[in-house]
Design a protein around this motif. Structure first.
Motif, PDB file in Angstrom:
ATOM      1  N   GLY A 118      -3.384 -16.512  32.570  1.00  0.00           N
ATOM      2  CA  GLY A 118      -4.175 -15.754  31.571  1.00  0.00           C
ATOM      3  C   GLY A 118      -3.797 -16.520  30.144  1.00  0.00           C
ATOM      4  N   ALA A 119      -3.068 -17.536  30.134  1.00  0.00           N
ATOM      5  CA  ALA A 119      -3.279 -18.318  28.949  1.00  0.00           C
ATOM      6  C   ALA A 119      -4.180 -19.376  28.586  1.00  0.00           C
ATOM      7  CB  ALA A 119      -1.766 -19.080  29.014  1.00  0.00           C
ATOM      8  N   VAL A 120      -5.316 -19.546  29.586  1.00  0.00           N
ATOM      9  CA  VAL A 120      -6.339 -20.054  29.478  1.00  0.00           C
ATOM     10  C   VAL A 120      -6.047 -21.493  29.033  1.00  0.00           C
ATOM     11  CG1 VAL A 120      -8.284 -18.329  29.334  1.00  0.00           C
ATOM     12  CG2 VAL A 120      -7.105 -19.312  27.446  1.00  0.00           C
ATOM     13  N   GLU A 121      -5.249 -22.209  29.883  1.00  0.00           N
ATOM     14  CA  GLU A 121      -4.737 -23.608  29.693  1.00  0.00           C
ATOM     15  C   GLU A 121      -5.783 -24.606  29.334  1.00  0.00           C
ATOM     16  OE1 GLU A 121      -1.309 -21.364  31.617  1.00  0.00           O
ATOM     17  OE2 GLU A 121      -3.510 -21.587  31.938  1.00  0.00           O
ATOM     18  N   HIS A 122      -7.123 -24.312  30.014  1.00  0.00           N
ATOM     19  CA  HIS A 122      -8.026 -25.497  30.172  1.00  0.00           C
ATOM     20  C   HIS A 122      -8.806 -25.370  28.611  1.00  0.00           C
ATOM     21  CE1 HIS A 122      -9.373 -21.686  31.565  1.00  0.00           C
ATOM     22  NE2 HIS A 122     -10.633 -21.785  31.395  1.00  0.00           N
ATOM     23  N   VAL A 123      -9.086 -24.138  28.261  1.00  0.00           N
ATOM     24  CA  VAL A 123      -9.311 -23.832  26.812  1.00  0.00           C
ATOM     25  C   VAL A 123      -8.436 -24.538  25.723  1.00  0.00           C
ATOM     26  CG1 VAL A 123     -10.312 -22.295  24.996  1.00  0.00           C
ATOM     27  CG2 VAL A 123     -10.895 -21.964  27.693  1.00  0.00           C
ATOM     28  N   GLU A 124      -7.104 -24.022  25.968  1.00  0.00           N
ATOM     29  CA  GLU A 124      -6.001 -24.462  24.957  1.00  0.00           C
ATOM     30  C   GLU A 124      -6.175 -25.935  24.851  1.00  0.00           C
ATOM     31  OE1 GLU A 124      -2.261 -25.998  23.573  1.00  0.00           O
ATOM     32  OE2 GLU A 124      -2.620 -25.876  25.688  1.00  0.00           O
ATOM     33  N   LEU A 125      -6.160 -26.739  26.126  1.00  0.00           N
ATOM     34  CA  LEU A 125      -6.224 -28.133  25.998  1.00  0.00           C
ATOM     35  C   LEU A 125      -7.769 -28.705  25.630  1.00  0.00           C
ATOM     36  CD1 LEU A 125      -4.311 -29.252  29.299  1.00  0.00           C
ATOM     37  CD2 LEU A 125      -3.721 -29.803  27.032  1.00  0.00           C
ATOM     38  N   CYS A 126      -8.747 -28.391  26.182  1.00  0.00           N
ATOM     39  CA  CYS A 126      -9.776 -29.017  26.081  1.00  0.00           C
ATOM     40  C   CYS A 126     -11.055 -28.427  25.574  1.00  0.00           C
ATOM     41  CB  CYS A 126     -10.441 -29.662  27.373  1.00  0.00           C
ATOM     42  SG  CYS A 126      -9.169 -30.891  28.181  1.00  0.00           S
ATOM     43  N   GLY A 127     -10.787 -27.057  24.861  1.00  0.00           N
ATOM     44  CA  GLY A 127     -11.903 -26.509  24.322  1.00  0.00           C
ATOM     45  C   GLY A 127     -12.328 -27.025  22.958  1.00  0.00           C
ATOM     46  N   ARG A 128     -13.301 -26.311  22.266  1.00  0.00           N
ATOM     47  CA  ARG A 128     -13.683 -26.876  20.927  1.00  0.00           C
ATOM     48  C   ARG A 128     -12.502 -26.889  19.831  1.00  0.00           C
ATOM     49  NH1 ARG A 128     -18.448 -23.737  22.628  1.00  0.00           N
ATOM     50  NH2 ARG A 128     -20.125 -25.320  22.791  1.00  0.00           N
ATOM     51  N   GLU A 129     -11.609 -26.229  19.825  1.00  0.00           N
ATOM     52  CA  GLU A 129     -10.464 -26.254  19.025  1.00  0.00           C
ATOM     53  C   GLU A 129      -9.235 -26.563  19.755  1.00  0.00           C
ATOM     54  OE1 GLU A 129     -10.911 -25.647  15.630  1.00  0.00           O
ATOM     55  OE2 GLU A 129     -13.006 -25.223  16.435  1.00  0.00           O
ATOM     56  N   GLY A 130      -9.188 -27.052  20.823  1.00  0.00           N
ATOM     57  CA  GLY A 130      -8.215 -27.410  21.761  1.00  0.00           C
ATOM     58  C   GLY A 130      -7.254 -28.663  21.284  1.00  0.00           C
ATOM     59  N   TRP A 131      -6.244 -28.953  21.969  1.00  0.00           N
ATOM     60  CA  TRP A 131      -5.100 -29.780  21.726  1.00  0.00           C
ATOM     61  C   TRP A 131      -5.704 -31.079  21.718  1.00  0.00           C
ATOM     62  CZ3 TRP A 131      -2.682 -33.438  24.807  1.00  0.00           C
ATOM     63  CH2 TRP A 131      -1.536 -33.970  24.055  1.00  0.00           C
TER      64      TRP A 131
END
Length: 387
Positions: free
Chosen positions: A65-78
């Motif tokens: 549920g932490a949506v790691e894929h978005v946190e890593l590679c999203g538009r504002e990702g890491w």
């Protein structure tokens, strides 16, 4: 080369996954921060703890549920870039079809939708790599702007590319490309003059600086031709030469070829003298005298045929006197109409680090550091000249 770059490292279920620990270390040696993402199959080959040790960050092994894929590679990702290394045939096909059923493929779908650069290093058995569907998938993904690092075809396997090649591809994907669309010819290393079928005359140049310039130009988007007496490299089209005459011929051909050069960087230590080659081995035990003849100057030869070409010269000196180095560099610059000249201290030949003076008509840029750093300095200055 990767200072401050955030790399999301996607690891899939190829046996080449055993190499990702060292790959992560190599990325970090070049200044990157790395976080790993794995498929279930990859976890059966390399333990998440090993990746955590190599990256100093807990790997993503499942999506929650932490949506790691978005946190890593999203538009504002890491991540500044997603590197999938190794990439199996299965993963390449899934990326091409937008199938996101593993943490790695979901990160790929997210990155491609968010315009995050993606670099893929395939690794599989050669028949799988040659499968029409796999080749079609590679072509399709490349058409989206994804960079593939070609595998090494050995022993019936498409083995993962070298760490150096992968690091270079990541740097090219994440570095501004002011040299995109430019063709740069670079000379590097020593030339060698034959005395007889066995003996030669040469010098101590290692070619590291020239290769660093070529690599830095490639990273900044250029198509690079490297003329040297050395091995093939992954970042340039290599023209192999030995003598000064061969280097002049090869450079002239590269500059005026089907893709004419926009610039020449002459970093090679080209022999100033040649000798008439004996047809047989000269017998030892007796004194001999060699008649040395001066060789033509490469920069003069190219300038005569290409008066408008941007050219950069290197001038090695042994005295260590900065003012004398600057004066001789300016004389060379003025004589051949060079954009600038890199005057370097010959005492650093063969070493990892260098000391150099970048001399143009108005000022002197003093550099001390790695030869890779000097290569980047030269490439950046060349980009401003060609802009």
């Amino acid at each position: 080369m990767l200072e401050g770059t955030h790399v999301a490292l996607g690891v899939t279920g190829s046996i080449a996954a055993v190499k990702t620990v060292e790959l992560a270390h190599e990325l970090r040696r070049h200044g990157a921060r790395v976080r790993a993402v794995t498929t279930d199959a990859a976890r059966g080959i390399v333990h998440p703890w090993a990746l955590q040790f190599a990256t100093d960050a807990r790997p993503v092994t499942e999506l929650t549920g932490a949506v790691e894929h978005v946190e890593l590679c999203g538009r504002e990702g890491w991540a500044d870039v997603l590197l999938i290394a190794p990439a199996t045939a299965n993963t390449v096909g899934k990326v091409a079809a937008a199938v996101d059923d593993t943490p790695v493929t979901t990160c790929a779908t997210t990155a491609l939708g968010a315009d995050v650069p993606v670099v893929v290093a395939p690794a599989m058995h050669e028949p799988m790599y040659d499968h029409p569907g796999v080749l079609d998938a590679i072509d399709r993904v490349e058409s989206w702007g994804v960079d593939f690092v070609d595998p090494r075809i050995e022993e019936g396997k498409a083995k993962i590319a070298s760490e150096d090649a992968i690091v270079t591809a990541v740097a090219r994907a994440t570095t501004p490309d002011p040299l995109a669309g430019r063709h740069v010819v670079v000379t590097s290393g020593a030339t060698t003059e034959s005395v007889d079928p066995i003996r030669t005359l040469s010098n101590r140049a290692s070619g590291r600086t020239g290769r660093a310039v070529a690599r830095a130009c490639h990273v900044r988007g250029a198509d690079v031709t490297l003329v040297h007496d050395g091995p093939a490299v992954h970042y340039a089209d290599v023209r192999a030469v030995e003598s000064a005459a061969e280097m002049i011929d090869a450079v002239s051909a590269a500059v005026a070829g089907d893709d004419p050069a926009d610039a020449l960087v002459s970093a090679a230590a080209i022999s100033d003298f040649t000798v008439e080659r004996a047809g047989e081995k000269i017998r030892s035990g007796e004194p001999i005298t060699l008649e040395l003849e001066p060789t033509p100057k490469l920069l003069d030869a190219v300038r005569a045929d290409h008066p408008g070409l941007a050219m950069v010269g290197f001038k090695a000196e042994t005295g260590g006197d900065d003012e004398a180095m600057i004066e001789r560099a300016r004389r060379l610059r003025d004589r051949v109409d060079l954009a600038f000249v890199v005057a370097n201290d010959a005492s650093v030949m063969g070493g990892d680090d260098t000391r150099a003076l970048v001399v143009d008509a108005d000022d002197v840029d003093r550099f001390r550091g790695s030869k890779g750093g000097l290569g980047r300095r030269v490439a950046d200055r060349l980009a401003t000249i060609l802009d």
